[in-house]
Design an enzyme around this catalytic site. Structure first.
Site, PDB file in Angstrom:
ATOM      1  CG  ASP A   1      59.520 -18.028 -19.890  1.00 54.09           C
ATOM      2  OD1 ASP A   1      58.380 -18.851 -19.879  1.00 54.09           O
ATOM      3  OD2 ASP A   1      60.674 -18.406 -20.020  1.00 54.09           O
TER       4      ASP A   1
ATOM      5  CE  LYS B   1      64.032 -17.606 -18.792  1.00 49.61           C
ATOM      6  NZ  LYS B   1      63.121 -17.324 -19.915  1.00 49.61           N
TER       7      LYS B   1
ATOM      8  CE  LYS C   1      63.673 -20.955 -19.894  1.00 50.20           C
ATOM      9  NZ  LYS C   1      62.609 -20.530 -20.719  1.00 50.20           N
TER      10      LYS C   1
END
Lengths: 306, 499
Positions: free
Chosen positions: A143, A206, A242
């Site tokens: 991430d 995300k 996400k």
């Protein structure tokens, strides 16, 4: 900035679609009007559990804390058999090895934040090494955070190239690109950053690190989901989504699920393409599942805190 | 390297999203238990329920299952005369003389009572008219209450509405309302009439009289002086009796252009003031710089709101050619996610068509559209076996000369036309006998003002559609009628001004 030699033409990111904020917020609120009851609720909640990236990202994280979290990931609530496991455990790079060992054989992925999380204010070289370190220690997913300063300065090439470079450093690991939408502020910019990330090779986009306020919202996630859909229309390539930060209630998670169902459809309704980044969501979901099963709410003390 | 993974990559034009997901919503019907209505309703005249002199009753049915809900009295000319006499009597003896701030109290009270019973009103509205409970609950009933609140506020402030003029009430207002927003239209008509000191004879639509009957109950409980509001149900003949009654001072009508023309003929040469709110074929214009995803929602809300039974529905969509393909693809995907079915289910987006007659009209136009050779897309959803239903439908590549682009269909049917330049689209948008509403979608503020200045429509929405507020006037140009309802402007049709 058209580039050649790639399968997809890279668009001029200054021309990404404009967003009308009032309309987007109105649309997002429509999803929250769906009434999710009975078996639809239970099935939805189980799906939510299965999509969670159980997260601990604190300066005070220790191996002990991470091990406990991993155990929780595999045993969400043993009092209720037949529950799915979470999708992944998300930790700092230094904790990847610990998590990997703790989760061995469970099928649960290890995700690691990287690239100078959460501010992203580090040199390219440090970000690449941070990423490699996480992957070398066994991270299945990375991430990363984008360079918001460079983005605001209009240096889209820089942001694009950095994401592409981190993607390369990821190797087989899937790359989630965190836009930190509360730093980008406007919906136009959130859409533009989404497009940059996807064209640069993101496997997921995300919303947020969860480290700054306000947390990301449903309208923000909607902008990103619509960007994913448009990217799929244009390229045929699926990108995952996400949302993270601020999603702690089961009801809100179900609203997100409604949004995915009605904008992206069936293909995204699984944890390969959709995740929730959350630390406290799982227990509320468990509490709701138990309520549907028993008819009464149980005390929070019955659900383990990790 | 970016986007080089070749597996799973399809050609763009073959990519399709699939919305029939493994996870589906369980039925979530609103309980009918909190709504009650009688098996039979008489006429509400002079504060009482009275048997019709006609001795006739007609059935009102639930369009979602074709079952009879209740029977309602059919007022004939003698009944209408009785109602007008009651209204005249109340006007002369009570209402005209009452201090404005006292009038306001009654209107406020009615507003509050509608709010208190909002759930009951919403359920009955959905049962009688077929509209989704989400709309009757979140739009129709709250907006109806808001209209009463808003005009209650004006009652004792008319000197500020018309500075340096004296405003005098007219007398008895005859009001005829349509079936698409029964409760809301009753509020639009009654609230400004009462605020300005007039009394009312109101006729609800033949297919949707029930919420008006419930409103009569509220009015009775509110203690509003007898005869100030009279509600007489019936069909076209009842409406004609109201229009032709010599002791009525003002006619307010919302409905079809055809009937509007009849009313105009009937009142010609009389002293009756008239406002008409008639049909429409609104142009909804999308420029290439528009926020496309929000425009898609605007189109959906514009034409599928209330099954398209909306006089200001955005049923003529003009899309700039450069974005037409993208927009149509998104619209086609979007209509797949609209849930068509039981109006009382909280997840329903599109309910039942209001009547068999209206369904036949819509089917007639679907056939015309197909016969005219236009590409038709409809949602793949299944429809309930009983009741009146129509899938959300889109016609693409439609020409300006097509009947489906010119005539009001009043159903969930969208005609999509394309254009190249601003001048072209303004010309095409204005090229209609109607002029009730329009929409403009663009990221450019200056373009919005340019468009709104040149378009002949009563309401023009920019980057949104079908937004209503009691403070905003509403009404048409050309064959969409005249006079304004709502806002300060909505007071004017109910007063005579003098110096």
């Amino acid at each position: 900035m058209p580039k050649t030699g790639m399968l997809t033409t890279i668009p001029d990111f200054t021309l990404t679609p404009r967003i009308d904020q009032v309309g987007a917020e109105e649309r997002a609120s429509r999803f929250t009007k769906r009434s999710i009851k009975k078996e639809a609720k239970v099935n939805g909640l189980k799906l939510v559990l299965n999509m969670i990236d159980l997260t601990t990202l604190e300066g005070k994280d220790t191996e002990g804390k991470v091990k406990q979290l991993c155990y929780k990931a595999m045993h969400l609530h043993d009092a209720l058999p037949g529950l799915p496991a979470v999708a992944a455990v998300c930790v700092y790079p230094t904790m990847v090895k610990t998590a990997k060992n703790a989760l061995k054989g469970s099928g649960i992925k290890v995700a690691s934040v990287a690239t100078g999380f959460p501010s992203g204010q580090a040199s390219r070289d440090v970000k690449i090494r941070d990423t490699r370190y996480a992957v070398d220690n066994g991270a299945d997913e990375v991430d990363m955070v984008i360079s918001r300063g460079k983005f605001h300065a209009g240096e889209y090439n820089y942001v694009f190239d950095e994401i592409a470079a981190v993607k390369e450093a990821c190797g087989e690991a899937r790359l989630k690109v965190i836009l930190e939408t509360s730093d980008l502020i406007t919906f136009d910019k959130i859409r533009r950053a989404s497009d940059i990330a996807m064209y640069a090779g993101a496997d997921f986009i995300k919303t947020a690190t969860g480290k700054i306020q306000p947390p990301s919202s449903m309208p923000v996630a909607l902008i990103m989901i619509e960007a994913i859909r448009d990217f799929y229309y244009k390229t045929g390539k699926m990108v995952g989504m996400k949302p993270a930060g601020g999603i702690s209630k089961a009801k809100v998670a179900l609203h997100y699920l409604v949004m995915v169902k009605e904008v992206l459809g069936e293909a995204w309704m699984n944890n390969h393409w959709f995740r929730f980044g959350a630390s406290s969501l799982a227990n509320d979901v468990l509490m709701q599942i138990m309520k549907e099963k028993t008819g009464v709410y149980q005390c929070a003390s019955y659900f383990s805190i990790d | 390297m970016p986007v080089t993974n070749k597996k799973n990559i399809k050609k763009s034009n073959t990519i399709k999203l699939k919305f029939d997901t493994g996870w589906s919503y369980a039925p979530a019907p609103e309980s009918k238990s909190s709504a009650s209505f009688n098996k039979q309703y008489d006429l509400f005249i002079n504060g009482e329920w009275v048997n019709p002199l006609s001795h006739k009753y007609f059935d009102t049915i639930n369009p979602a299952n074709e079952e009879k809900l209740a029977e309602v009295a059919e007022a004939n000319a003698a009944d209408v005369d009785r109602a007008v006499k009651a209204a005249r009597n109340a006007y002369e003896k009570v209402w005209k003389k009452m201090p404005a701030k006292e009038r306001a109290k009654y209107i406020f009270r009615i507003a509050r009572m509608i709010q208190e019973r909002a759930r009951e009103f919403a359920i009955i509205e959905s049962m009688d008219g077929g509209k989704p409970i989400r709309e009757s609950r979140d739009f129709d009933i709250p907006t109806a209450a808001n209209h009463f609140f808003y005009y209650a506020g004006w009652a004792d402030k008319l000197e500020y509405a018309f500075p340096n003029r004296n405003s005098n009430s007219l007398g008895v207002a005859g009001q005829i309302i349509p079936w698409n927003f029964p409760m809301l239209m009753a509020a639009w008509k009654i609230a400004p009439a009462l605020a300005t000191g007039n009394t009312v004879v109101l006729k609800p639509a033949e297919t949707t009289p029930l919420t008006a009957m419930k409103l009569a109950e509220v009015i009775r409980e509110s203690g509003l002086p007898e005869g100030v509001v009279n509600i007489v149900s019936g069909g076209g003949a009842t409406g004609a009796a109201i229009v032709n009654h010599p002791d009525i001072n003002k006619i307010a009508f919302t409905g079809s252009t055809e009937v509007g023309k009849l009313i105009q003929r009937a009142v010609a040469g009389t002293n009756k003031k008239v406002t008409l709110e008639l049909g429409g074929k609104a142009a909804n214009i999308i420029f290439e710089d528009a926020p496309i995803d929000q425009a898609v929602e605007g189109v959906i809300n514009g034409v599928y709101f209330n099954q398209g039974h909306v006089c200001c529905a955005g049923s003529r969509l003009y899309v700039q050619e450069s974005v037409a393909k993208e927009l149509i693809r998104k619209l086609r995907d979007r209509i797949e996610t609209l849930i068509v079915g039981d109006p009382l289910d909280k997840n329903t987006d599109i309910g039942a068509i209001n009547s068999r007659q209206q369904l036949d009209t819509i089917h007639k136009y679907l056939k015309i559209g197909k016969d005219e050779g236009y590409q038709m897309y409809e949602s793949s959803c299944s429809l309930p076996a009983k009741g009146y239903w129509c899938r959300p439908t889109i016609f693409t590549d439609v020409a300006q000369s097509a009947r489906i682009a010119q005539e009001e269909i009043f159903g969930p049917v969208l005609a999509i036309l394309t254009f190249r330049t601003d001048d072209e689209v303004i010309q095409k948008a204005n090229n209609t006998p109607y002029g009730l509403s329009a929409g403009v979608w663009t990221d450019k503020g200056s373009k919005i003002f340019n468009m709104t200045k040149r378009m002949r429509a009563g309401v023009i929405w920019a980057n949104t559609f079908n937004k209503f507020d009691p403070t905003s006037p509403f009404g048409g140009y050309k064959e969409s009628g005249y006079g304004r309802e709502g806002g300060l402007h909505g007071l004017l049709p109910y007063v005579n001004l003098s110096n």
